[in-house]
Write an enzyme that holds these catalytic residues in place. Structure first.
Site, PDB file in Angstrom:
ATOM      1  N   ALA A  77       0.851  -1.188   0.000  1.00  0.00           N
ATOM      2  CA  ALA A  77       0.000   0.000   0.000  1.00  0.00           C
ATOM      3  C   ALA A  77       0.889   1.240   0.000  1.00  0.00           C
ATOM      4  O   ALA A  77       2.069   1.166   0.340  1.00  0.00           O
ATOM      5  CB  ALA A  77      -0.922   0.008   1.217  1.00  0.00           C
ATOM      6  N   LYS A  78       0.318   2.360  -0.374  1.00  0.00           N
ATOM      7  CA  LYS A  78       1.058   3.624  -0.404  1.00  0.00           C
ATOM      8  C   LYS A  78       0.047   4.761  -0.370  1.00  0.00           C
ATOM      9  O   LYS A  78      -1.088   4.608  -0.838  1.00  0.00           O
ATOM     10  CB  LYS A  78       1.896   3.712  -1.682  1.00  0.00           C
ATOM     11  CG  LYS A  78       3.027   4.724  -1.638  1.00  0.00           C
ATOM     12  CD  LYS A  78       4.252   4.154  -0.934  1.00  0.00           C
ATOM     13  CE  LYS A  78       5.431   5.113  -1.000  1.00  0.00           C
ATOM     14  NZ  LYS A  78       6.630   4.552  -0.353  1.00  0.00           N
TER      15      LYS A  78
END
Length: 378
Positions: A77-78
Site C-alpha cells: 500500500a502507499k
C-alpha cells in the site's frame, strides 16, 4: 479520473483506491491499497506538490513485492498528499488528510514516512487520530521507532553492497557514488564510510559533488544537519546533476527519485554494482542493458527494504509500552538484506533473467500462494 483508476487494476490489484480532498487547506490526497493477501496494507506516505494517483499506485505495487521479497506478512500500500511540504500550512493539510482517511487508518492501512514527511509529522497524525498505531516512524520520545534518525534504509543499502563486494575481496577502499543526499542517501554514505569505502560523489537538488579522491562524509553530514539539501553547495563547488551518476566507481547508489536511469544512461555507467536506494530508479530497458554489460543490479524492493524490516518491528510494538531496541532492528536489517541480495543474484543467474525479474517472480510466487490459500484466485 475514474477510467484512469480502473486502468491501473490488474490481476494483483489495486484492491482499493481512495481519493480525498479538503477545501479549507486545498489538500488533495490518495491512498492505494494494492494487495492484502499476505496481510493488511502498510507503506509509506509522501507529500509533494506533484503527487499523482499513477505514481502512488506504482509505489504501492513496489510495496507488495517488497513485503513479499523480505517474506514479512503485510500487504502492499502507499499514500500520497498533493501539497507543498515547505508550506506553513503543512500541519493543517496533514491533519486534514488523516481525518479524511479515518475509515481506513489504521484498520486497513498504517501510514509511514516517505518523501516530504518527518518524524514530527508521524506524531501529528497519531495525535489527530488519537491512535499510536495510525502511523509508524514517530519520535522515540513518543515510543516510536525513528526510521530517519536511525537511517535504516540507507544502512541496509550499504550492508547489501558490502555483502556483494565481498565476492571481490572487500568494500574497504572501493569507490562509491550516491545520487541523493536525503534520509536514504545520507545514511547510506555514513554507513559506507564506516565500512571503509571511499565516497566519491553525492548529490542533492542543488547539484553534484564529485571528488575521485573521496569526499569528507563526516563534514557533509554536519552540513546536512544544519543546511539540509544546501549542504552540497556549502561543501564546495558543485557540478551539474547527473555527474554523480557518470563518475567512475565500484558501487553506484541511485537514492533520489524514480526513473533516473534509462537505457542510454545505463550504457554510459562506469561501475560494477548498482544498489537501488530509491524506488523504481531504473527502467526495464536500463536493467536489460546493465545485465548485458555484466553490471550487477540489486533491485529496489530488495536493496531498500531496510525500512520495511524496521516497520515490521514498529508494527509489532505499536501499542506496546516497551520501546524497540534500535540495535536489534539494525542487526535484523543487515542479516535479512544481505541474505536476500545474495539469493536474488543467484536466482537471476539460475533463471537466466535480470535480477529485477528474478526478485519479482519470487515475490509473485509468494503473493500468489497467499491469494490461492485465501480463495481469491482459483
Amino acid at each position: 479520473m475514474l477510467m484512469d483508476v480502473l486502468q491501473l487494476m490488474d490481476e494483483w490489484g489495486p484492491e482499493k483506491v481512495v481519493c480525498v480532498s479538503d477545501r479549507r487547506t486545498g489538500m488533495k490526497g490518495v491512498l492505494v491499497i494494492d494487495n492484502t493477501a499476505r496481510g493488511m496494507g502498510k507503506g509509506g506516505t509522501r507529500m509533494s506538490a506533484g503527487v499523482t494517483v499513477t505514481e502512488i499506485a506504482r509505489l504501492a505495487r513496489v510495496m507488495t513485492w517488497k513485503w513479499a521479497g523480505v517474506d514479512l506478512f503485510f500487504g502492499g500500500a502507499k499514500a500520497g498528499i498533493v501539497f507543498d511540504p515547505s508550506s506553513p500550512d503543512k500541519e493543517a493539510a496533514l491533519r486534514a488528510f488523516a481525518r479524511k482517511l479515518s475509515n481506513e487508518v489504521p484498520r486497513e492501512y498504517v501510514l509511514g514516512l516517505d518523501m516530504g514527511l518527518t518524524e514530527r509529522d508521524a506524531a501529528i497524525v497519531q495525535d489527530e487520530l488519537s491512535d499510536r498505531g495510525a502511523m509508524m516512524g514517530a519520535p522515540a520520545q513518543l515510543g516510536g521507532l525513528p526510521y530517519d534518525e536511525l537511517g535504516v534504509t540507507g544502512f541496509g543499502v550499504a550492508e547489501v553492497a558490502d555483502e556483494l563486494m565481498a565476492v571481490n575481496g572487500s568494500l574497504r577502499g572501493k569507490r562509491v557514488a550516491v545520487q541523493g543526499f536525503g534520509a536514504v542517501g545520507a545514511a547510506a554514505a555514513r554507513r559506507f564510510a564506516e565500512l571503509g569505502a571511499v565516497v566519491v560523489a553525492v548529490s542533492s537538488v542543488h547539484g553534484a559533488l564529485v571528488d575521485p579522491d573521496g569526499l569528507d562524509v563526516a563534514r557533509l553530514l554536519d552540513l546536512r544537519a544544519s543546511s539540509g539539501d544546501l549542504a552540497v553547495k556549502e561543501y564546495g563547488p558543485v557540478q551539474a546533476l547527473g555527474a554523480e551518476l557518470r563518475v567512475p566507481c565500484d558501487v553506484l547508489v541511485p537514492a533520489a527519485m524514480q526513473d533516473v536511469i534509462d537505457a542510454d544512461l545505463a550504457g554510459e555507467l562506469d561501475t560494477t554494482l548498482v544498489v537501488e536506494g530509491a524506488n523504481l530508479p531504473t527502467s526495464v530497458a536500463a536493467q536489460e542493458v546493465l545485465a548485458a554489460r555484466g553490471i550487477t543490479v540489486v533491485p529496489d524492493f530488495i536493496a531498500n527494504a531496510g525500512g520495511v524490516v524496521a516497520a515490521a518491528f514498529g508494527m509489532d510494538a505499536r501499542y506496546s509500552p516497551f520501546p524497540v531496541n534500535p540495535a536489534t532492528v539494525l542487526d535484523a536489517v543487515s542479516e535479512k538484506l544481505r541474505a536476500n541480495a545474495v539469493r536474488i543474484v543467484a536466482e537471476a543467474r539460475d533463471r537466466g533473467t535480470t535480477t529485477h525479474v528474478a526478485a519479482r517472480e519470487l515475490a509473485q510466487e509468494r503473493v500468489l500462494t497467499a491469494m490461492k490459500l485465501r480463495g481469491r484466485v482459483a
